[in-house]
Design a protein around this motif. Structure first.
Motif, PDB file in Angstrom:
ATOM      1  N   HIS A 151       0.847  -1.180   0.000  1.00 30.66           N
ATOM      2  CA  HIS A 151       0.000   0.000   0.000  1.00 30.66           C
ATOM      3  C   HIS A 151       0.883   1.230   0.000  1.00 30.66           C
ATOM      4  N   GLY A 152       0.421   2.271  -0.688  1.00 34.07           N
ATOM      5  CA  GLY A 152       1.226   3.490  -0.753  1.00 34.07           C
ATOM      6  C   GLY A 152       0.388   4.727  -0.506  1.00 34.07           C
ATOM      7  N   TRP A 153       1.055   5.774  -0.053  1.00 36.63           N
ATOM      8  CA  TRP A 153       0.410   7.079   0.101  1.00 36.63           C
ATOM      9  C   TRP A 153       1.295   8.116  -0.595  1.00 36.63           C
ATOM     10  N   ARG A 154       0.664   9.016  -1.360  1.00 35.49           N
ATOM     11  CA  ARG A 154       1.397  10.179  -1.840  1.00 35.49           C
ATOM     12  C   ARG A 154       1.356  11.188  -0.697  1.00 35.49           C
ATOM     13  N   LEU A 155       2.513  11.581  -0.202  1.00 35.85           N
ATOM     14  CA  LEU A 155       2.542  12.321   1.053  1.00 35.85           C
ATOM     15  C   LEU A 155       2.002  13.744   0.908  1.00 35.85           C
ATOM     16  N   ALA A 156       2.006  14.299  -0.313  1.00 34.79           N
ATOM     17  CA  ALA A 156       1.493  15.659  -0.491  1.00 34.79           C
ATOM     18  C   ALA A 156       0.007  15.733  -0.145  1.00 34.79           C
ATOM     19  N   ASP A 157      -0.749  14.701  -0.512  1.00 32.75           N
ATOM     20  CA  ASP A 157      -2.194  14.757  -0.284  1.00 32.75           C
ATOM     21  C   ASP A 157      -2.749  13.470   0.326  1.00 32.75           C
ATOM     22  N   ASN A 158      -1.843  12.569   0.760  1.00 34.80           N
ATOM     23  CA  ASN A 158      -2.233  11.277   1.347  1.00 34.80           C
ATOM     24  C   ASN A 158      -3.120  10.442   0.432  1.00 34.80           C
ATOM     25  N   ARG A 159      -3.009  10.652  -0.855  1.00 33.91           N
ATOM     26  CA  ARG A 159      -3.793   9.809  -1.762  1.00 33.91           C
ATOM     27  C   ARG A 159      -3.291   8.379  -1.734  1.00 33.91           C
TER      28      ARG A 159
END
Lengths: 339, 345
Positions: free
Chosen positions: A206-214
């Motif tokens: 699982h991954g999150w884009r840290l700028a917007d937690n997508r």
């Protein structure tokens, strides 16, 4: 074809097996690292074995039981054991006791920051120690599965059940929870600090884009992902868990969202460990049947480093310059390859 | 789990309501002179004072698998501990997992069914439940956890029998049997049970699913004969003991001498555990399929099933299919009719 059995005269695969310097460690091995010029093979319990370019082995006792967790920055190893101790091992072979859990609980996870700070976890509590400061601890809602430092700033990612927590240990009340249902076991930041990726108990990342937690769901694996490695420059994340190496694209600002991963080096065996070359677009992959391959990212061209027919490959590491590859199977039979 | 079973490390799950005597049994197992080494996973440190064994503290952390199966819960801490223990392979012969008094055994058992890495190295041997002869009857009324532990058990150690009268003992045994007539039951004082009766039982080994007949109370007590053909239900054994019908936890046994149609039976069973798996704690079966010379055996925990062809039917062995379900508010009629429809007409 039931097994991968490359014919010696096959034109389809180049073999360098005859250039490998065999290493017989005589102990269970769980990972490999380079400390200075020597390869350091971490044993399943008690010892680390250094192997120099000549193939000479010297063993150092580091724990009085199982070695549960390891992190390396190329200068030293930090290890956690089932003896409740956090120890460091440097390139000279010197062992330093860094911390002892007061209840002698297992040290399940460790992490090492480029500036020398380190972190460990026992149960639900993660502790960070930087410089001469007192350790700072954070309790998360459930047992810590994995730890990773962000490449910039003193920020720690803590994987646990139902998500991950991001924490600046030097900022009060800074813990930020990234939820995602399930058990998260391993964790890594992308080298550009834009993404956080966890390995899960089920066969997925699982991954999150840290700028917007997508969210980024990376699924489809037949088995659990136990090994992840960022390619040179962080353009891709190579992973184990399937019968090919799965490489998720992280070059664009959206990471792997809506994209297919590359699938290279297919064999009739599960990939058990991956290690990307530090400088070039090449990776090494170890398989459950003992095979080790070097693979070019661009076109998937393969070079055979080790044949199949042994226990699963457990350890794989490049030195910092990318001129040496070290590997070993679960039983401690391995080798060094100079390029 | 039957494949290469012998090389896998056996795991005994030790449950029991608060104060029943789990720690006493554990200390007994560890201190006996058996020459074996155990890795013991406990939830409270400090209660066991035995050297030479690996004692690991655990927090019972149960989580749901993301596979759309609501009752598919596993013990995350066990997955982690098993992973760590495997680094010390060869340093111990068996593993004992002690649960807290309020624990549901299902997530522990399911951990050994669903986790690939755990399954590769270890096999569930049996669920052993320690019960307090004096207080169990009360707990069965007010503590659903206690009832779960009895229903789930392969072996029940009915402890503290010295603290009750003969009549009280008979009563508590009857209550246990109303819930779980299949577990092996041992009456003890201070958990003095032979180790062979609690360890290495192979209760989850498909090759050893033989004890599908109810386990009758020790024969020397009431010496009735064990021939109970024609009785379908455990209420009807006629051995002179009081019979109870537990309001919400029952067992259901089915059998037929006619062959089953695998093409009807398999989808029926799969569907049954999918739909009713929340209610079904344990299931087991030995099956005779139409046009098939091999016995088929299966077992399940909630929605998880595993099964395999076991061996050839022996000459003269009656080709009889037998199934057992233990569960809460089992839809008996639905199961019976469904089963009937699997018989080749």
């Amino acid at each position: 074809m039931k097994e991968f059995t490359p014919a010696p005269d096959s034109a389809s695969i180049v073999s360098v097996t005859d250039r490998v310097k065999p290493v017989t460690l005589g102990m269970g091995v769980t990972s490999a690292h380079f400390l200075g010029p020597r390869a350091a093979f971490v044993g399943a319990e008690e010892n680390v074995a250094f192997v120099d370019a000549k193939g000479e082995i010297s063993t150092v006792a580091v724990h009085s039981g199982g070695i549960l967790s390891v992190a390396s920055d190329g200068k030293r190893l930090i290890m956690g054991g089932d003896d409740g101790k956090v120890v460091a091992l440097d390139a000279k072979g010197e062992v330093t006791l860094l911390a002892t859990d007061p209840k002698r609980r297992w040290i399940d996870a460790v992490a090492l920051h480029p500036d020398g700070a380190f972190a460990w976890s026992a149960g639900k509590v993660a502790t960070v120690k930087s410089g001469k400061n007192e350790g700072k601890s954070l309790e998360v809602p459930s047992t810590v599965g994995g730890l990773a430092f962000a490449p910039k700033g003193l920020r720690l990612a803590i994987a646990h059940y139902n998500g991950a927590t991001l924490w600046f240990p030097n900022m009060e009340g800074s813990a930020e929870f990234l939820p995602w249902a399930g058990s998260h076991l391993g964790v890594t930041f992308s080298p550009d600090n834009k993404f956080l990726v966890t390995t899960m108990h089920e066969s997925a990342l699982h991954g999150w884009r840290l700028a917007d937690n997508r969210h980024m769901r990376m699924t489809g694996y037949p088995g659990r992902v136990r090994s992840m490695s960022w390619s040179a420059g962080g353009k891709g994340l190579a992973t184990s868990g399937a019968d090919t190496v799965i490489i998720w694209p992280f070059a664009s600002k959206d990471g792997p969202m809506g994209k297919e991963p590359a699938m290279l080096a297919p064999l009739q065996a599960r990939v058990s460990v991956v290690a990307c070359h530090p400088k070039n677009d090449i990776f090494a992959a170890g398989y459950s049947d003992g095979t080790v391959l070097m693979v070019r990212l661009e076109d998937g061209a393969e070079i055979l480093v080790r044949r199949n027919g042994t226990p699963p490959v457990a350890a794989l590491a490049w030195n910092a310059k990318g001129t040496l590859l070290a590997f070993a199977d679960e039983n401690g039979d391995g080798g060094l390859l100079e390029l | 789990m039957s494949e290469a079973t012998s090389q896998k490390i056996p795991v005994t799950v030790l449950t029991g309501y608060l104060g029943a005597g789990k720690t006493t049994l554990l200390n007994r197992i560890l201190s006996e002179n058996h020459g074996k080494k155990y890795a013991v996973i406990v939830n409270e440190f400090g209660e066991i004072g035995i050297d030479n064994d690996l004692i690991i503290g655990a927090d019972e952390e149960v989580f749901e698998m993301n596979n759309g199966c609501i009752c598919c819960t596993v013990r995350g801490d066990l997955v982690r501990i098993m992973d760590g223990l495997m680094k010390r392979k060869g340093k111990f012969d068996a593993i004992i997992v002690e649960t807290t008094g309020l624990a549901d055994p299902a997530p522990v058992a399911q951990t050994f069914f669903v986790d690939e890495d755990v399954q590769k190295n270890a096999r569930l041997d049996a669920v052993v439940t320690v019960a307090d002869a004096k207080w169990l009857s009360d707990r069965l009324k007010d503590a659903p956890e206690a009832k779960n532990q009895i229903a789930f058990a392969d072996v029940i150690v009915l402890n503290k029998t010295d603290l009750v009268t003969k009549g009280e003992l008979a009563e508590v045994e009857a209550r246990i049997r109303a819930i779980n007539p299949y577990a092996k039951l041992h009456r003890t004082e201070r958990c003095s049970v032979a180790l062979a009766d609690v360890l290495d039982r192979g209760a989850f080994d498909l090759d050893r699913i033989l004890d599908i007949e109810p386990d009758f109370l020790n024969a020397d007590d009431h010496g009735h004969d064990h021939d109970h053909h024609g009785h379908d239900h455990h209420h009807d054994h006629g051995h002179g003991l009081k019979h109870y019908h537990d309001e919400d936890m029952q067992s259901l046994s089915l059998k037929t001498d006619k062959p089953l149609d695998p093409n009807v039976f398999m989808p029926w069973l799969q569907n049954l555990v999918q739909v009713e798996g929340g209610k079904i704690l344990r299931s087991k079966g030995i099956l005779a399929f139409h046009d098939d010379d091999d016995r088929y055996v299966f077992q399940g925990v909630h929605m998880m099933l595993e099964g395999n062809h076991q061996r050839k039917w022996k000459d003269g062995e009656p080709r009889q299919s037998r199934l057992v379900f233990i569960g809460r508010e089992l839809p008996e009629e639905l199961i019976r009719t469904g089963f009937e429809s699997c018989i080749v007409s």
